[in-house]
Design an enzyme around this catalytic site. Sequence first.
Site, short mmCIF file in Angstrom:
data_model
loop_
_atom_site.label_atom_id
_atom_site.label_comp_id
_atom_site.label_asym_id
_atom_site.label_seq_id
_atom_site.Cartn_x
_atom_site.Cartn_y
_atom_site.Cartn_z
N ARG A 76 98.63 -47.36 -34.90
CA ARG A 76 98.29 -47.49 -33.47
C ARG A 76 96.77 -47.57 -33.33
NH1 ARG A 76 100.49 -42.92 -29.63
NH2 ARG A 76 102.41 -44.11 -29.65
N ARG A 126 97.62 -30.82 -26.45
CA ARG A 126 98.63 -31.89 -26.43
C ARG A 126 97.90 -33.20 -26.17
NH1 ARG A 126 103.40 -34.07 -27.42
NH2 ARG A 126 105.26 -33.17 -26.47
N LYS A 127 98.64 -34.31 -26.16
CA LYS A 127 97.97 -35.58 -25.86
C LYS A 127 97.42 -35.59 -24.43
CE LYS A 127 101.90 -38.51 -24.75
NZ LYS A 127 102.36 -39.83 -24.38
N GLY A 161 113.85 -46.13 -24.98
CA GLY A 161 114.91 -45.77 -25.93
C GLY A 161 115.39 -44.33 -25.87
N CYS A 210 108.57 -43.61 -23.00
CA CYS A 210 107.36 -44.38 -23.28
C CYS A 210 107.40 -45.72 -22.55
CB CYS A 210 107.25 -44.65 -24.77
SG CYS A 210 107.31 -43.15 -25.77
N GLY A 211 108.61 -46.24 -22.28
CA GLY A 211 108.74 -47.49 -21.54
C GLY A 211 108.75 -47.26 -20.04
FE1 SRM Z 1 105.18 -42.60 -26.39
C1 SRM Z 1 106.05 -40.25 -28.63
C2 SRM Z 1 105.67 -45.01 -28.61
C3 SRM Z 1 103.56 -44.77 -24.35
C4 SRM Z 1 105.58 -40.42 -23.82
N1 SRM Z 1 105.71 -42.63 -28.32
C5 SRM Z 1 106.00 -41.54 -29.08
C6 SRM Z 1 106.16 -41.92 -30.53
C7 SRM Z 1 104.83 -41.74 -31.20
C8 SRM Z 1 107.24 -41.08 -31.23
C9 SRM Z 1 107.33 -41.35 -32.71
O1 SRM Z 1 106.62 -40.71 -33.48
O2 SRM Z 1 108.11 -42.20 -33.08
C10 SRM Z 1 106.56 -43.41 -30.38
C11 SRM Z 1 106.20 -44.34 -31.49
C12 SRM Z 1 107.27 -45.41 -31.65
C13 SRM Z 1 106.80 -46.64 -32.33
O3 SRM Z 1 107.10 -46.80 -33.53
O4 SRM Z 1 106.22 -47.47 -31.68
C14 SRM Z 1 105.93 -43.73 -29.04
N2 SRM Z 1 104.59 -44.49 -26.53
C15 SRM Z 1 104.99 -45.36 -27.49
C16 SRM Z 1 104.60 -46.78 -27.12
C17 SRM Z 1 104.29 -47.64 -28.33
C18 SRM Z 1 105.75 -47.40 -26.31
C19 SRM Z 1 105.63 -48.91 -26.19
O5 SRM Z 1 106.47 -49.59 -26.77
O6 SRM Z 1 104.69 -49.38 -25.55
C20 SRM Z 1 103.43 -46.50 -26.17
C21 SRM Z 1 102.12 -46.38 -26.90
C22 SRM Z 1 100.98 -46.12 -25.97
C23 SRM Z 1 99.66 -46.17 -26.66
O7 SRM Z 1 99.20 -47.28 -26.94
O8 SRM Z 1 99.07 -45.12 -26.92
C24 SRM Z 1 103.85 -45.15 -25.62
N3 SRM Z 1 104.59 -42.58 -24.45
C25 SRM Z 1 104.03 -43.61 -23.77
C26 SRM Z 1 104.04 -43.33 -22.37
C27 SRM Z 1 103.64 -44.31 -21.26
C28 SRM Z 1 102.25 -44.16 -20.75
O9 SRM Z 1 101.37 -43.57 -21.38
O10 SRM Z 1 102.06 -44.68 -19.65
C29 SRM Z 1 104.62 -42.09 -22.23
C30 SRM Z 1 104.94 -41.37 -20.91
C31 SRM Z 1 103.71 -40.94 -20.20
C32 SRM Z 1 103.17 -39.65 -20.71
O11 SRM Z 1 102.85 -39.53 -21.88
O12 SRM Z 1 103.05 -38.74 -19.89
C33 SRM Z 1 104.96 -41.62 -23.54
N4 SRM Z 1 105.69 -40.67 -26.25
C34 SRM Z 1 105.84 -39.97 -25.10
C35 SRM Z 1 106.32 -38.65 -25.40
C36 SRM Z 1 106.60 -37.52 -24.39
C37 SRM Z 1 105.33 -36.75 -24.18
C38 SRM Z 1 105.54 -35.34 -23.74
O13 SRM Z 1 104.59 -34.78 -23.16
O14 SRM Z 1 106.58 -34.76 -24.01
C39 SRM Z 1 106.46 -38.60 -26.80
C40 SRM Z 1 106.95 -37.42 -27.63
C41 SRM Z 1 105.84 -36.53 -28.02
O15 SRM Z 1 104.65 -36.80 -27.80
O16 SRM Z 1 106.16 -35.48 -28.58
C42 SRM Z 1 106.07 -39.89 -27.29
FE1 SF4 Z 2 111.74 -42.74 -27.20
FE2 SF4 Z 2 109.20 -43.47 -27.00
FE3 SF4 Z 2 110.57 -43.91 -29.23
FE4 SF4 Z 2 111.07 -45.32 -27.01
S1 SF4 Z 2 109.19 -45.35 -28.25
S2 SF4 Z 2 112.58 -44.48 -28.37
S3 SF4 Z 2 110.85 -43.75 -25.47
S4 SF4 Z 2 109.97 -41.94 -28.35
#
Ligand code: SRM
Ligand code: SF4
Length: 580
Positions: free
Chosen positions: A125, A239-240, A497, A502-503
Amino acid sequence: MQSQSLSRRTCTRTLGRGLVTPVLATAAPASAAQAADGINAHSGLKHLPEAARVRALDRKANKFEKVKVEKCGSRAWTDVFELSRLLKEGNTKWEDLDLDDIDIRMKWAGLFHRGKRTPGKFMMRLKVPNGELDARQLRFLASAIAPYGADGCADITTRANIQLRGVTLADADAIIRGLWDVGLTSFQSGMDSVRNLTGNPIAGVDPHELIDTRPLLREMEAMLFNNGKGREEFANLPRKLNICISSTRDDFPHTHINDVGFEAVRRPDDGEVVFNVVVGGFFSIKRNVMSIPLGCSVTQDQLMPFTEALLRVFRDHGPRGDRQQTRLMWMVDAIGVEKFRQLLSEYMGGAELAPPVHVHHEGPWERRDVLGVHPQKQPGLNWVGACVPAGRLQAADFDEFARIAETYGDGTVRITCEENVIFTNVPDAKLPDMLAEPLFQRFKVNPGLLLRGLVSCTGNQFCGFGLAETKARAVKVVEMLEEQLELTRPVRIHFTGCPNSCGQAQQVGDIGLMGAPAKLDGKAVEGYKIFLGGKIGENPQLATEFAQGIPAVESHLVPKLKEILIKEFGAKEKETAVVV
Ligand code: SRM
Ligand code: SF4
């Protein structure tokens, strides 16, 4: 360069070769005092004040705090080069390495092991402040994934960022150095750090912007992450943290769902553009909440010191217990906005924070769609937005973006939170030739009314949390719906998913689909929950659950979505439609 605990399982061997320093004690120090004694010079406790150390060392602290106490995530920045070297030498396999390093700490370097779906392969990333990339950067990205063949692809993310896929740890050092050479980085894009900084995707060319968000975000990025090399004191937040700057009434970067949102406003008394601050927006499995006003505004001069202070306050005062309760809003809940403001002012050396600026707008504002051809504020020039279905890119696409940006525009592109691409500064005279380029057959400038609003997270193709496949299915389902329905307005469909969202399905989409269990003919199958009513822009609103247990097969999903589109969004069945 010293490195620690690179390989717990092979430590004797690596020590024998003198490659690494002794492995750290795996148990956390028993007390904050012990930690303060320097029991662990590379511990994540290094920059924490006493009270935060106590929280991090609490027996109940979550696994991630324990991993951080043992060895700070910032060590990943140096460890990644050691690991690449070890793996290239050929005597060590990734399976031999310390799992905490591989599965957790590497995320600080932007490397996410996709162990569940593609063991040994990493998603990398990046950080792309304001989503802006130039031709040299685009060509480098193409060259980084091209060697991986079918495994190497990339995604535009919902934070207007890029993720590379198929990356091996052995190659990671070369890719990181290559990123630095072109002014990009992957450092601090994961774990408990600040995520990609988002702004106005048409900044600098937008006739309606109050301020160009790009220089502000670039400066913030450089300040927060030490020009892409990583800033250790901000590597161990609770946290993030998501930060964005919004410069128009469209609120393109969604201030309402960021932990910290800066909303540009013009001060009526002197006409200066300042920023109202909103805080605490976030999604998680347990809680989804929109941000609330912090009750202050900051000037352009205060923006960087304020952001720096905010990170320190969160780092020092944020909760470090149950990981589901560690986002910024939980701290705001605990201390209240007044105390938060007071701490910010203290951390800024006693700076006075002005009250928020009240803004009065005549009439409503419809959020603009940036796809298509639009005249810029600079006469005779245009931006051209093209739809990248579900944000998925191949190496050749990056090269094409670079060529097209250089041939017709200013040699740069913007990527958006809606996972699309924008070319800027295209002269009127060049538009016809540009639009005739084959790229725009696939990435349409005038896509259908559903495809143009389609957003999807990674889903279970690569993500271990994924309860359902998303991207490929999202595109297929939307194509089928567009074939069968006559639509009268764009409808934003968001696929995600799992409940991490994240979507942004559960919150932002007109229609949101979230991976969830379902049953078909009595058997457990992949499925979705459906959410309706998410609103973005000036009067945002989170969506609410509408249906659950919908099997993730087109024969169930398409009729259900058709019913919703007809009933709720005024769509009509096409007379010639082939019904599934
Ligand atoms: Fe996300 C965790 C992908 C935007 C909430 N997110 C993850 C992980 C890293 C989990 C993992 O280790 O597999 C995913 C990686 C999957 C992969 O292989 O791509 C992942 N998040 C994404 C992305 C790639 C989704 C996408 O297809 O666009 C986005 C990357 C953003 C970036 O460039 O940094 C992404 N994630 C978001 C958003 C949307 C936003 O920011 O507007 C959210 C919700 C908003 C928020 O964070 O408040 C989001 N992701 C999460 C969470 C739940 C956070 C929490 O506080 O519980 C997780 C789980 C965690 O962090 O433990 C997570
Ligand atoms: Fe769940 Fe985020 Fe993975 Fe999508 S990218 S399956 S919402 S953790």
